[in-house]
Design an enzyme around this catalytic site. Sequence first.
Site, PDB file in Angstrom:
ATOM      1  CE1 TYR A  51      22.788  85.298 -36.922  1.00  0.00           C
ATOM      2  CE2 TYR A  51      22.750  87.553 -37.723  1.00  0.00           C
ATOM      3  CZ  TYR A  51      22.995  86.208 -37.930  1.00  0.00           C
ATOM      4  OH  TYR A  51      23.465  85.780 -39.133  1.00  0.00           O
ATOM      5  CD  GLU A  53      25.140  81.970 -34.758  1.00  0.00           C
ATOM      6  OE1 GLU A  53      25.988  81.778 -33.877  1.00  0.00           O
ATOM      7  OE2 GLU A  53      25.429  82.296 -35.914  1.00  0.00           O
ATOM      8  CG  ASP A 197      10.597  65.242 -47.847  1.00  0.00           C
ATOM      9  OD1 ASP A 197       9.695  66.032 -47.496  1.00  0.00           O
ATOM     10  OD2 ASP A 197      11.551  65.578 -48.579  1.00  0.00           O
ATOM     11  CB  THR A 223       8.258  72.666 -47.012  1.00  0.00           C
ATOM     12  OG1 THR A 223       7.154  71.978 -47.589  1.00  0.00           O
ATOM     13  CG2 THR A 223       9.534  72.285 -47.744  1.00  0.00           C
ATOM     14  CE  LYS A 226       6.706  71.944 -51.482  1.00  0.00           C
ATOM     15  NZ  LYS A 226       7.928  71.764 -50.711  1.00  0.00           N
ATOM     16  NE  ARG A 232       9.149  79.717 -50.689  1.00  0.00           N
ATOM     17  CZ  ARG A 232       8.298  79.145 -51.545  1.00  0.00           C
ATOM     18  NH1 ARG A 232       7.138  79.698 -51.789  1.00  0.00           N
ATOM     19  NH2 ARG A 232       8.609  78.029 -52.141  1.00  0.00           N
TER      20      ARG A 232
HETATM   21  C1  LIG Z   1       9.223  66.318 -50.965  1.00  0.00           C
HETATM   22  C2  LIG Z   1       9.999  67.588 -50.916  1.00  0.00           C
HETATM   23  N1  LIG Z   1      11.047  67.689 -50.085  1.00  0.00           N
HETATM   24  C3  LIG Z   1      11.800  68.799 -50.011  1.00  0.00           C
HETATM   25  C4  LIG Z   1      11.500  69.895 -50.783  1.00  0.00           C
HETATM   26  C5  LIG Z   1      12.416  71.077 -50.730  1.00  0.00           C
HETATM   27  O1  LIG Z   1      11.831  72.195 -50.237  1.00  0.00           O
HETATM   28  P1  LIG Z   1      12.446  73.648 -50.542  1.00  0.00           P
HETATM   29  O2  LIG Z   1      12.025  73.980 -51.930  1.00  0.00           O
HETATM   30  O3  LIG Z   1      11.789  74.476 -49.494  1.00  0.00           O
HETATM   31  O4  LIG Z   1      13.920  73.572 -50.379  1.00  0.00           O
HETATM   32  C6  LIG Z   1      10.409  69.857 -51.652  1.00  0.00           C
HETATM   33  C7  LIG Z   1      10.080  71.031 -52.498  1.00  0.00           C
HETATM   34  O5  LIG Z   1       9.393  70.992 -53.439  1.00  0.00           O
HETATM   35  C8  LIG Z   1       9.641  68.661 -51.730  1.00  0.00           C
HETATM   36  O6  LIG Z   1       8.616  68.553 -52.575  1.00  0.00           O
END
Ligand SMILES: Cc1ncc(COP(=O)(O)O)c(C=O)c1O
Length: 417
Positions: A51, A53, A197, A223, A226, A232
């Site tokens: 842990y 935090e 994003d 993320t 991908k 993950r």
């Molecule tokens: C552009 C985008 N943002 C956020 C996410 C969210 O990711 P997670 O599935 O890990 O919560 C995704 C997932 O497909 C995504 O394509």
Amino acid sequence: MSRLAVTDPEIAALVVAEEQLQADTLRLIPSENYVSHAVLEATGTVLQNKYSEGYPGKRYYEGQRHIDQVETLAIERARTLFAMDHANVQPYSGSPANLAVYLAFLKPGDTVMGMALPMGGHLTHGWGVSATGAWFRGVQYGVEKESGRVDLDRVRDLALAERPKLIFCGGTAVPRAIDFPGFAEIAREVGAVLVADVAHIAGLIAGGAHPSPAGHADVVSTTTHKTLRGPRGAMLLSTAEHAKAIDRAVFPGLQGGPHNHTTAAIAVALKEAAGEDFRVYARQVVTNAQTLGEQLAARGFDLVSGGTDNHLLLIDLTGKDVPGKVAAKALDRAGIVVNYNTVPYDTRKPFDPSGIRIGTPALTSRGIPASEMARVAEWIDLVVGAAKSGDEATIEKVRADVKALMDVYPAPGLPVR
Ligand SMILES: Cc1ncc(COP(=O)(O)O)c(C=O)c1O
């Protein structure tokens, strides 16, 4: 896995079956990949017992001498690779990472602007069924009907009319390059924080195959699982100005203890992504997607926006007279794994849409070259046709051909049997 097989043979058998499925099938889901053995090993370590935090040097639990070093390595590698001042590697996944951004900059009811889900945006960009659309006021832009592309003049008009505090660019089914400088200009004009994003394209950015949001976006959310080919998880990167707000929002604002085994695997993936091999990989992902797009277009497939600049293709099957779900299920029977997807201005419902979304990150990780894309396109064409006519024999034949190709290009990270 010998110990797992003894303790829990049911789970062990399912893991082995999944390994076989991932080995034998052509995985075209653009958000999926195969991580390396090294990344897999890091996720399965005793770091998960701890842990932690807080942040390196400022923890609420003792015994952090190794964990602090692991997290610091991940942070430094992320900052360097993405050329951003600050990195937080603790978000549990992409959706919590985005929620932390809201917590950092917005109060409930404030306005957020993002791409609409059916146009290729993500749920967490203010779409109604998500907490981000329920707790905040989401206003949404889309793509143009004719071009399938974002028109930044329209985005600017909407931003000026709605005055969002937060603007998201990027999405989950966007086949074209994101114009980060263009979005940054709009955000500056309306005084909004710009979040890029880049969940889908982080690996392409790291490998130099997509322009970088650094120097344009205030915050970069991604993320790690991908195109970046890590575990993950997720990361939030930011300018120095927003570092404190981001860190406070992730912990203690939204999360408790970080998943240290994931942090270690993120660090490993970032090290891999900084190498020359990864630059070759990222370019090949795009070349494969573009070649596959050309081959599909030549067979009469209607590609949203006419093609791709990145790793994914969005295909409108209306002209083929086969719903996306029917096609996706037939492709699955043929050993080709895709997902059905809405297309912009879809007249069908989200759970039974007109399109499929396919991508090349996973097949490129297997080393499958562009010269094989004609064959992949031909299989997709045969199976979509067979889905319409109910020709299961063709689907079976493609399945055997797919398996034969997969045997030539074994996937990384999977046991060799
Ligand atoms: C552009 C985008 N943002 C956020 C996410 C969210 O990711 P997670 O599935 O890990 O919560 C995704 C997932 O497909 C995504 O394509």
